[in-house]
Design a protein around this motif. Sequence first.
Motif, PDB file in Angstrom:
ATOM      1  N   UNK A 102       0.807  -1.225   0.000  1.00 21.57           N
ATOM      2  CA  UNK A 102       0.000   0.000   0.000  1.00 21.57           C
ATOM      3  C   UNK A 102       0.839   1.273   0.000  1.00 21.57           C
ATOM      4  N   UNK A 103       2.051   1.201   0.502  1.00 18.95           N
ATOM      5  CA  UNK A 103       2.859   2.418   0.564  1.00 18.95           C
ATOM      6  C   UNK A 103       3.609   2.611  -0.748  1.00 18.95           C
ATOM      7  N   UNK A 104       3.994   3.859  -1.035  1.00 18.35           N
ATOM      8  CA  UNK A 104       4.815   4.085  -2.233  1.00 18.35           C
ATOM      9  C   UNK A 104       6.180   3.415  -2.091  1.00 18.35           C
ATOM     10  N   UNK A 105       6.821   3.163  -3.203  1.00 18.45           N
ATOM     11  CA  UNK A 105       8.187   2.614  -3.201  1.00 18.45           C
ATOM     12  C   UNK A 105       9.057   3.423  -2.241  1.00 18.45           C
ATOM     13  N   UNK A 106       9.823   2.770  -1.400  1.00 19.06           N
ATOM     14  CA  UNK A 106      10.690   3.544  -0.507  1.00 19.06           C
ATOM     15  C   UNK A 106      11.882   4.137  -1.271  1.00 19.06           C
ATOM     16  N   UNK A 107      12.387   5.259  -0.763  1.00 18.41           N
ATOM     17  CA  UNK A 107      13.712   5.708  -1.197  1.00 18.41           C
ATOM     18  C   UNK A 107      14.736   4.759  -0.608  1.00 18.41           C
ATOM     19  N   UNK A 108      15.752   4.387  -1.380  1.00 18.29           N
ATOM     20  CA  UNK A 108      16.781   3.488  -0.858  1.00 18.29           C
ATOM     21  C   UNK A 108      18.145   3.981  -1.344  1.00 18.29           C
ATOM     22  N   UNK A 109      18.992   4.320  -0.438  1.00 17.63           N
ATOM     23  CA  UNK A 109      20.341   4.788  -0.778  1.00 17.63           C
ATOM     24  C   UNK A 109      21.340   3.677  -0.467  1.00 17.63           C
ATOM     25  N   UNK A 110      22.082   3.258  -1.496  1.00 16.67           N
ATOM     26  CA  UNK A 110      23.113   2.249  -1.259  1.00 16.67           C
ATOM     27  C   UNK A 110      24.371   2.974  -0.793  1.00 16.67           C
ATOM     28  N   UNK A 111      24.737   2.741   0.441  1.00 19.89           N
ATOM     29  CA  UNK A 111      25.921   3.405   0.987  1.00 19.89           C
ATOM     30  C   UNK A 111      27.189   2.666   0.579  1.00 19.89           C
ATOM     31  N   UNK A 112      27.062   1.381   0.464  1.00 21.06           N
ATOM     32  CA  UNK A 112      28.242   0.566   0.141  1.00 21.06           C
ATOM     33  C   UNK A 112      27.770  -0.772  -0.403  1.00 21.06           C
ATOM     34  N   UNK A 113      28.236  -1.113  -1.645  1.00 19.79           N
ATOM     35  CA  UNK A 113      27.918  -2.445  -2.134  1.00 19.79           C
ATOM     36  C   UNK A 113      29.179  -3.235  -2.467  1.00 19.79           C
ATOM     37  N   UNK A 114      30.336  -2.651  -2.130  1.00 23.31           N
ATOM     38  CA  UNK A 114      31.639  -3.317  -2.278  1.00 23.31           C
ATOM     39  C   UNK A 114      31.993  -3.595  -3.729  1.00 23.31           C
TER      40      UNK A 114
END
Lengths: 579, 579
Positions: free
Chosen positions: B186-198
């Motif tokens: 039901x909620x909109x897509x969250x903002x997601x910040x990748x801080x580190x993916x190596x």
Amino acid sequence: MIRVNLKVVVLLLCAAVAAVTLSLWTRCGEAVLAGRGRDWEAGGKKLPNAQDAYGGSSDVQGYEEIDCHINGEYSVGCRKEGGEIYVPFSFLHKYFEVYGKLATYDGYERFEWSHSYSKVYYPKGKYDPRGVFMYFENYNVEVRERVKCVSATEGVPVSTQWESQGYYYPTQIAQFGLSHYSKNLTEPEPRRTVLEDAERDALVHWVVPAGATLTRMSDPHSGSHVLQFSSPDSATGGVSLKLDHVLDFVLGLSVRLGSNSSFTVVLQSREKRDQVFQLHYICSDLLISAQDQHVYHGVGHCGPAQPWRRLTRDLVVDLHKGMVYQNKPKRKLSRSKLKVIGITFRGSGQLDNLTLSTSEHLSQFYDAAVWLVRHQDASTGGWPNPVRRRVAPGMADLEPGWYSAMGQGHALSVLARAYHHSGGDASYLHSALAGLRPFDVASSAGGVLASFLGHVPWYEEYPTQPASFVLNGFIYALLGLYDLSTVAPPSAAQQAAQLFRQGMASLKQLLLLYDTGSGTTYDLRHLTLGTAPNLARWDYHATHVNQLLLLATIDHDPLLTATAERWIAYMSGKRAAHN
Amino acid sequence: MIRVNLKVVVLLLCAAVAAVTLSLWTRCGEAVLAGRGRDWEAGGKKLPNAQDAYGGSSDVQGYEEIDCHINGEYSVGCRKEGGEIYVPFSFLHKYFEVYGKLATYDGYERFEWSHSYSKVYYPKGKYDPRGVFMYFENYNVEVRERVKCVSATEGVPVSTQWESQGYYYPTQIAQFGLSHYSKNLTEPEPRRTVLEDAERDALVHWVVPAGATLTRMSDPHSGSHVLQFSSPDSATGGVSLKLDHVLDFVLGLSVRLGSNSSFTVVLQSREKRDQVFQLHYICSDLLISAQDQHVYHGVGHCGPAQPWRRLTRDLVVDLHKGMVYQNKPKRKLSRSKLKVIGITFRGSGQLDNLTLSTSEHLSQFYDAAVWLVRHQDASTGGWPNPVRRRVAPGMADLEPGWYSAMGQGHALSVLARAYHHSGGDASYLHSALAGLRPFDVASSAGGVLASFLGHVPWYEEYPTQPASFVLNGFIYALLGLYDLSTVAPPSAAQQAAQLFRQGMASLKQLLLLYDTGSGTTYDLRHLTLGTAPNLARWDYHATHVNQLLLLATIDHDPLLTATAERWIAYMSGKRAAHN
């Protein structure tokens, strides 16, 4: 959301204390519109500050009009005063069905708020099946509106509850009997004047016109003397007795009437001497008829083969039923306003033991008991209800002839008392024992036995399909079973005792099904029909309470007392806790 | 009859519309005494006439004080004005438990009267077990007061409802999962910040102090790159990342921690920069601990043998639980007032995919689903409740380890969704199917199956002796059964479908038992214990309604809709009719 002008109906209780009615409210029983509408836009005008009732300076603040918006549905004119909102009682009466009235005593006026309107009867001691039934000494079955008349043929009331023509309703007849039995135990000895016992030497009061005869003779059946009268059509009038009798209006007489014979009792208003009423008791199956000042009751078939009968007539009841029959009820014709001024016999017949009494409760009780013995279905033991009855939409109609566990139980209560009081007349005992049979027959098969979820036996006041599980009728059935089990000789008492034990177990298992947390339901139709619960109005709720209190005197399971106490508390607005 | 000064408590609803509180009433949630006493002898002083609000001359009459005498028990100060009595709302609130508040909008003030305080959710369409569960998108399980914390070892909430120490409560864990599953839909897509993916070449942001190391390496298990850190006690500090991140507070990271390792997230107040909070995630079985600005969550046992784990932490929840742990709840620390300023790893270990998001509902949903798979009793299929529970006086205590039909049902709802969402992961299906077993075992024998009068099967939220028949828990169990029967492959779905059908039949048979004519009961303890009905408070009543409305979308028996509609009407003061 719609703005409506709330029109509310104010119901005033007709209660015992001196009630002073408000300007907008009129006499008891009359409904008055007391609603007031106000535009939304007009809200909140400030009225002059009111002086504190204490004479203080700062407590009572301004007094304003304010709209109360009820559940977002409509609006009601309220008042605001400082930190308080005041809500009009006329609204509360309608919304919560609480009752109120103004009452003045001890020199000042107050408003009496009542959550309910019924009375709890606390038993004075252990219930005794030989004594008063419940609190039925307060009942006056025959004056009820739904009683067409007391049949002069049978001596028992005729109901119009479910059929306006009138029919014999065993439950009502038994209540008539039980109320008279109970009154006999609680009221003082009646005054009784013997007008004629045929044992005296001279018949000084009788007027015997030309062509008529009146003879004192010995009766081989009774072994006493009786009067034999003859007043053929050719005579100038009936054989009559002039009277001037006040206060006692229950006539008793033993009588054998020849064909087409009758007798008439004449009443007169003590205030308006030209108001004269004639109560005619005629040889006919007619229940009641009336024309102006003449009221007719049929005493049934007459003729030489008829045995002696004892008639007991409450003359005031007979007069009132005649007036109601003409849709002219005369409430002012109370016992104190009337007198008996004569009685006249026409045709031919014999009579004996003519009396006028304050009451003849035992005679009327036995009229009911004898009716029950005579009108029981010999093959089933049931007392049939001769009317079609629809208990609730969704239930099949009860077809004429159905039995009621309440009617059966009440009949047992009457017959057990008759057996006891008569010193052991077996006809009452045999009828009562036969009356147990429908308790073992499923309501679907013509009996009164239902089963809750196929598991818990229940005696049905109304043997409906699906079952209805009326509570008060079930408990009345239990009382009848208890009465018979107590009064019958031990060997005969077992079946009633077993049915009573079984019913008490069911009652304890299902009793709480009727508890809504703020009142009770009348039955369990909501479970079998899937509809709203049929809430018991306060007088039925009070009946539930009174029945439990009575049962608690013979069964000390704390469930009965605890439940009764909670149900009493509901009557003053207490509720079960919520979680 | 005793004259008492009525002291009443005024409860103000905290509702959405602009509410202007009265002088005597203060802020929401605070109870205020608003009663006023008056001597009996002082009654009826006339206050100055008030001017009619219409400007008319004759409508509004005198306004007086008058005592309202309540059921002959106590007295309340009322007002009399012409033909109307006005009753103070503070009394009505207490007597009837109705609610009210002043509200000003559209330019004028009115008093809003509410019979109840709960909300009905009307389903938007047919219930779909692959979709939102009930209206659980509105739930926020982990912020509830009775949630001690979200375990960093398990990723699921820990309850203190019945034991202050904290325990895993399967029902609550499942609700946590279902709310996150529903919010994800039901909620909109969250903002997601990748801080580190190596995966990047340069690790520009990391601060690696003297004696510490940080290495990018390839991981044979995941086939991707990961970061390996080492910061022994001898180093001058942990390996850290400086951040300045606002609004998104759900941390995600994949991690393998060596023994005695930890990581710390640092939050700062955006308004008061000296307010800095450190959330420490440490190798320990500790649930939560806190000291001043430091909050500790245990991630469980660490060491070289540990597999990769994905942690999802709502940092604001973790911070708040730490403050509550110290009895210093800080309501002002809302998401908008905080930022993330850093993260530090100490000891040794590997990490990957470090993110900050608005939400990570699916991860949290799977945390619940995995917990259920892992903590099911393999021999019984039950999810044990590890606390002793007394449901009601007169019932035997539930001993630790009891199963709940509601918990089992909720678990089925979670596992059915996990099976569906995962594209058919068999572990979820197998766990769900095993979870059916307690439905066939009597509650007296360790299962959840009770029987009403030995006749009607019932799935017990609390498998008490005697049975309690909690309604809402039963319906939740039904929903779980329905979910599994819908989502499972046809061959596997049969047992759940049969249990659902059986339960629906029972529901229809017993549903009206809960109907009081003005509300509902929470359970049927009054029948099994012989006590007062346990009335459902309005939020449970609303749950009953919402459940029926939902069931009515999958079962068109008019009983469900008709009952729900009547129960909705009760919420605005309607009552069933009395006879």
